[in-house]
Design a protein around this motif. Structure first.
Motif, short mmCIF file in Angstrom:
data_model
loop_
_atom_site.label_atom_id
_atom_site.label_comp_id
_atom_site.label_asym_id
_atom_site.label_seq_id
_atom_site.Cartn_x
_atom_site.Cartn_y
_atom_site.Cartn_z
N ARG A 183 0.84 -1.21 0.00
CA ARG A 183 0.00 0.00 0.00
C ARG A 183 0.87 1.26 0.00
NH1 ARG A 183 -2.67 -1.43 5.59
NH2 ARG A 183 -0.43 -1.40 5.97
N ASP A 192 -1.77 1.57 8.81
CA ASP A 192 -2.55 0.40 9.21
C ASP A 192 -3.94 0.80 9.68
OD1 ASP A 192 -0.51 -1.35 8.61
OD2 ASP A 192 0.19 -1.59 10.67
N SER A 217 -2.87 -6.55 5.76
CA SER A 217 -1.57 -6.14 6.28
C SER A 217 -1.01 -7.24 7.15
CB SER A 217 -1.71 -4.84 7.07
OG SER A 217 -2.44 -5.07 8.27
N TRP A 242 -6.22 -2.69 -3.14
CA TRP A 242 -5.16 -1.80 -3.61
C TRP A 242 -5.44 -1.30 -5.02
CZ3 TRP A 242 -4.21 -3.73 0.89
CH2 TRP A 242 -4.01 -5.10 1.10
N GLY A 276 -6.67 -7.53 -1.27
CA GLY A 276 -6.99 -6.20 -0.78
C GLY A 276 -7.48 -5.31 -1.91
N ASP A 328 -8.30 -5.40 3.12
CA ASP A 328 -6.96 -5.23 3.67
C ASP A 328 -6.38 -6.58 4.07
OD1 ASP A 328 -4.77 -3.75 4.45
OD2 ASP A 328 -5.54 -3.28 6.43
N TRP A 384 -5.98 2.73 6.28
CA TRP A 384 -6.41 2.03 5.07
C TRP A 384 -7.86 1.55 5.12
CZ3 TRP A 384 -4.56 1.89 0.28
CH2 TRP A 384 -5.17 1.01 -0.60
N PRO A 385 -8.28 0.79 6.12
CA PRO A 385 -9.68 0.35 6.11
C PRO A 385 -10.67 1.50 6.25
CG PRO A 385 -8.58 -0.30 8.15
CD PRO A 385 -7.52 0.21 7.24
N ALA A 391 -3.02 -7.92 10.27
CA ALA A 391 -4.47 -7.98 10.12
C ALA A 391 -5.02 -9.35 10.46
CB ALA A 391 -4.87 -7.59 8.69
#
Length: 930
Positions: A718, A777, A809, A830, A828, A807, A780-781, A812
């Motif tokens: 990401r 972290d 990560s 992305w 994800g 996601d 992103w969500p 996660a």
């Protein structure tokens, strides 16, 4: 006297904090003679094994497989490990070198490679022999183990003796794990190892996909060997010799009382009296093992019902025409910006979208229900209640292997310093104790290889090297699974097959377990049941146009897990594999969905394997179709589950391309793969960008290619490929908010530093740019939901996240891989964020989304959304972002990312720093050829 035979579960073994209480009941057991040192592995004086003359790698082949070769431990060794942390010999000695590459790769040179890897040359130098064993007292096979890693080097003078030795060595190193897996494959783990939820989850996850009876397992053996001529006959003989070796070790360890201690801890053996048995292995056990491995790594496709549900949600949100267009844009089934393994422009059409779909059987809205698998047993066979025993429990164990994927970096000799091809490649099979794979070298008539094999299936090396070539694989995931809607008739358990009302076949598996003494698990029992049709097992129930249907899952490898043995036999045969063409011919016999890579001293090659069914004209592989003759696979025979398959030339393949990369990305132009998310940003880009630069500069070496792999292994996808564009939107106007401005500075500094999740120094357990990592972290969500929900609506956004999580990560725990699993950034949003943000910025986008979502396409509104969510993310503490679990305290960022060797037995290992790389890995450069 304390009782030495308490029944426990695998869950009991996975919970070290409970062992001190347990020790009170078994402390006397450590005094039992023979528990510490298996006599068959006693050191041999004056071993004379030497480097083999048939090795053409010139000392430039290396490999690694953490945590260690020895996956068996006696009861005393388990107890000492749990209390004092001591390790049996060679149980953990590959874990440190593997972990240390994360800190040491930046200064790596060719002469330091074996600081982080094993020397994978054939043979063992005489001064490196740790032990010599003649299993079963045979004179036609010898097992030599080396001092550094304890790898078995099996040399036989007869084919039978060689395979007998391979079986004996497998049992020496993985007997308990092999026993676990043959029970998982039969849906009988809880009866074997106890009723912990995690055990129930394991057997449920795999038995649903392969609900085989004993007759089914035997039929696979008969079919695989009968249809392969002389090679089939040889495979059967090899398997029987291999089993004889396994069973010889079982008998020897029983009489010598050095069998794995888990048999005592689960009540199968008594440490004092030696009462109890360890069942011999049989041929059908090998097929049960193969069915689990095939389900984990080699069965791409499926998901048609979920695809249909998200399509219906899109059509409900936007109308049929626009909803379909939106759905297709998110599906990215043939995205023009996707990174490709075969990048020379050659097209390999497969499972492409038809102009007009035929036979689709989309469910009526709200009618879909998953078929129950698990039932309570309350005394009466007629009163069964569905339970929820734990899809989630399985996620803490082998699901990480299923989602944890593999990579490959292969460079042609034209771009290397030596003029010889170089490869750094391997499978990501998850991190377990003991590891699912085991290392071995096997030399005998018609056999010459070293490498890794799945425990219990190691009659051949499955990934590794031959005399003058190496090969490896990554999971490819192309679609060999289809969903059929069988129309019900008479009742819920009969269906129409070619116009005839036909009864479903019900297969049941009952399990029961006794109470444990240490963790309080009560006695219990339950049963699983699966209804099977000629179109495969029932997975869902629904209505289609008001008609009641069962959705079944049909895969081409169903009832054929044993067939691939022929391809692996060929890979081990030095008289067969001598060139890229013969390598490709060998892997064509493997029906699992894999990408295969090859390197020798002059050539490289690639081939995508799997039995790809030829679908009926007009069938769209993305959605369920009616179970009717016009929509069946061409030449499909339900009695044997065989069909017409696409020819080898239609599979993505290549020889001597300038370079190959694979990280489970799209294989080639027009080759439609099953997973969602093969778009403009994929973790394959992390390899592509680095290898492409190396090749352009020329002079590639083993160490420079390894550095490229290791650098990608620490990269946050990401941050490297999407964050710079997000920051460009945020900075499209001056950032006046102090909280947002501080966050932007930290994130920008991290991108400038390389966007890696890397320790400040080796062993520091603290990341450089730790705040930036925490912010991303958390952000992103939040940003994904805020970016897409207003345009998609809550229902469609939720449906799309069921197809592809937003996601994955390293920390996660909510992602498909789960916590502490290493493998990250496969699944994800992305690509969606990348395409949408580029569109909002006014940049060109090929294969863009159907609409602009961030801020409705307005740059200023999009910026407001990003700043708002960034401020929220910045305010979250480390403890909120990394809430802690059974391994880590809340707020411990490094620990939240760290890799844990998930216990499948009694031995535990320490955590290692996160790195996103294969579990088993080779670094190879051949200097000559036969």
């Amino acid at each position: 006297m304390p009782r030495c035979t308490p029944r426990t579960t695998l869950d009991r073994l996975r919970t070290p904090r409970r062992f001190p209480k347990f020790l009170k009941a078994v402390s006397i057991c450590v005094l039992v003679a023979g528990l510490l040192t298996p006599v068959t592995q006693a050191a041999a004086a004056g071993g004379t094994a030497g480097i083999a003359a048939n090795d053409y790698c010139g000392g430039r082949c290396s490999d690694i497989l953490p945590p260690g070769e020895n996956g068996n431990a006696t009861l005393a060794q388990i107890l000492l490990n749990q209390v004092f942390g001591t390790q049996p010999d060679h149980a953990e000695d590959q874990l440190g070198p593997y972990s240390n590459l994360a800190a040491g790769y930046s200064t790596l040179t060719d002469d330091k490679i074996n600081t982080f890897f094993n020397d994978a040359s054939f043979g063992v130098a005489s001064d490196q022999v740790a032990s010599t064993t003649r299993p079963g007292g045979r004179t036609d096979v010898t097992i030599v183990r080396d001092k550094k890693s304890g790898v078995p080097h099996i040399t036989g003078t007869t084919r039978y003796g060689t395979e007998y030795g391979a079986g004996f060595a497998a049992a020496q190193d993985r007997l308990w794990l092999m026993d676990v897996f043959r029970h998982v494959g039969r849906g009988q783990l809880t009866s074997f190892a106890g009723g912990a939820p995690s055990n129930q989850g394991l057997e449920q996850e795999f038995w649903r996909n392969a609900p085989y009876t004993e007759a089914d397992l035997q039929a696979q053996i008969d079919s695989a060997t009968a249809n392969a001529g002389a090679r089939g006959t040889q495979a059967l003989a090899d398997a029987n010799a291999y089993l004889d070796g396994i069973n010889a070790y079982i008998d020897a360890s029983d009489s010598g009382r050095y069998f794995p201690g888990e048999y005592v801890l689960t009540g199968h053996k008594d440490a004092i009296t030696n009462a109890g048995t360890i069942d011999h292995f049989k041929l059908t056990d090998l097929v049960a093992l193969a069915s689990v491995i095939g389900a984990l790594f080699g069965s791409g496709g499926g998901g048609e019902v979920n695809n249909a549900l998200s399509l219906l949600a899109a059509q409900s949100q936007y109308g049929v025409t626009e909803g379909t267009r939106v759905w297709e844009s998110f599906r990215e089934r043939n995205d023009p910006e996707a990174v490709l393994t075969v990048h020379n422009g050659e097209s390999f059409p497969y499972a492409t979208k038809p102009d007009t779909a035929q036979g689709e059987a989309l469910p009526d809205a709200g009618s879909v229900a998953q078929e129950p698998l698990v039932y309570d047993r309350t005394g009466s066979a007629g009163t069964a209640k569905a339970t929820g025993a734990s899809a989630t429990a399985a996620a803490t164990t082998l699901t990480s292997a299923k989602r944890g994927m593999s990579n490959a970096l292969v460079v042609s000799g034209e771009a290397t310093a030596s003029g010889h091809p170089i490869a750094v490649f391997g499978p990501q099979t998850g991190y377990f104790a003991p590891q699912l794979l085991m290392l071995q070298e096997i030399q005998g008539p018609g056999l010459s290889a070293r490498g890794a094999s799945f425990a219990g299936l190691s009659m051949y090396v499955e990934l590794g090297r031959g005399q003058d070539y190496s090969w490896s694989a990554t999971t490819s995931g192309q679609d060999i699974i289809d969903t059929y809607a069988v129309e019900l008739c008479q009742d819920d358990f009969h269906y129409l097959y070619h116009g005839t009302c036909t009864a479903m076949d019900k297969v049941e598996r009952s399990n029961s377990w006794k109470p444990t003494t240490a963790d309080g698990t009560a006695a219990g029992s339950y049963r699983m049941q699966v209804y099977r049709t000629k179109y495969g097992p029932v997975e869902y129930r629904a209505t289609v146009g008001g008609k009641k249907v069962a959705y079944t899952t049909l895969r081409s490898s169903y009832m054929h897990e044993a067939d691939s043995i022929i391809g692996f036999q060929m890979l081990n045969d030095p008289d067969y594999v001598k060139s890229p063409a013969t390598f490709q011919s060998a892997v064509q016999h493997i029906n699992y969905t894999f990408n295969w890579f090859y390197a020798d001293s002059a050539h490289t090659a690639y081939y995508n394997s799997g039995d790809n069914p030829v679908r009926a004209s007009g069938v769209d592989a993305e959605f369920p179709v009616w179970a009717q003759a016009p929509y069946e696979w061409q030449n499909w025979d339900p009695a044997t589950n065989t069909a017409a398959y696409t020819p080898a030339s239609a599979h993505p393949n290549s020889t001597d391309q300038d370079y190959y990369i694979s990280w489970n990305n799209k294989q080639a132009k027009d080759y439609t793969t099953a997973p969602w998310g093969d778009g403009s940003v994929h973790r394959g880009n992390l390899l592509e960008d680095r290898v492409k630069k190396l090749v352009a500069a020329g002079g590639v070496t083993r160490s420079s290619l390894t550095r490229a792999m290791a650098d990608a292994a620490l990269a946050d996808l990401r941050a490297e490929d999407v964050l710079p564009k997000l920051l460009q939107v945020v900075r499209s106007s001056p950032v006046t908010d102090t909280t947002a401005a501080a966050a932007v500075t930290k994130l920008s500094d991290w991108v400038t530093a390389g966007a890696r999740r890397k320790e400040t120094s080796a062993g520091s357990k603290t990341y450089g740019n730790a705040d930036a990592i925490r912010i991303l972290d958390a952000w992103w969500p939040l940003l994904v939901k805020a970016e897409f929900t207003p345009g998609l609506g809550t229902d469609l956004y939720t449906a799309f996240t069921a197809n592809l999580p937003v996601d994955e990560s390293p920390s996660a725990a909510h992602g498909p891989t789960g916590a502490h699993a290493g493998s990250s950034f496969q699944y994800g949003w992305w690509s969606y964020v990348d395409k949408d943000i580029r569109a909002v910025l006014g940049r060109p986008v090929q294969g863009g989304l159907a609409q602009k979502y961030c801020g409705g396409g307005s740059l200023s509104a999009c910026r407001d959304i990003l700043i708002s969510t960034l401020k929220t993310a910045s305010g979250l503490t480390a403890a909120q972002v990394y809430p802690g679990d059974d391994q880590c305290s809340a707020g411990d960022q490094w620990c939240a990312d760290s890799i844990v060797q998930r216990a499948l037995g009694g031995i535990k290992h320490g955590r290692i720093t996160w790195q996103n790389r294969p579990t088993y890995q080779q670094v190879v450069e051949y200097t000559s050829h036969r």
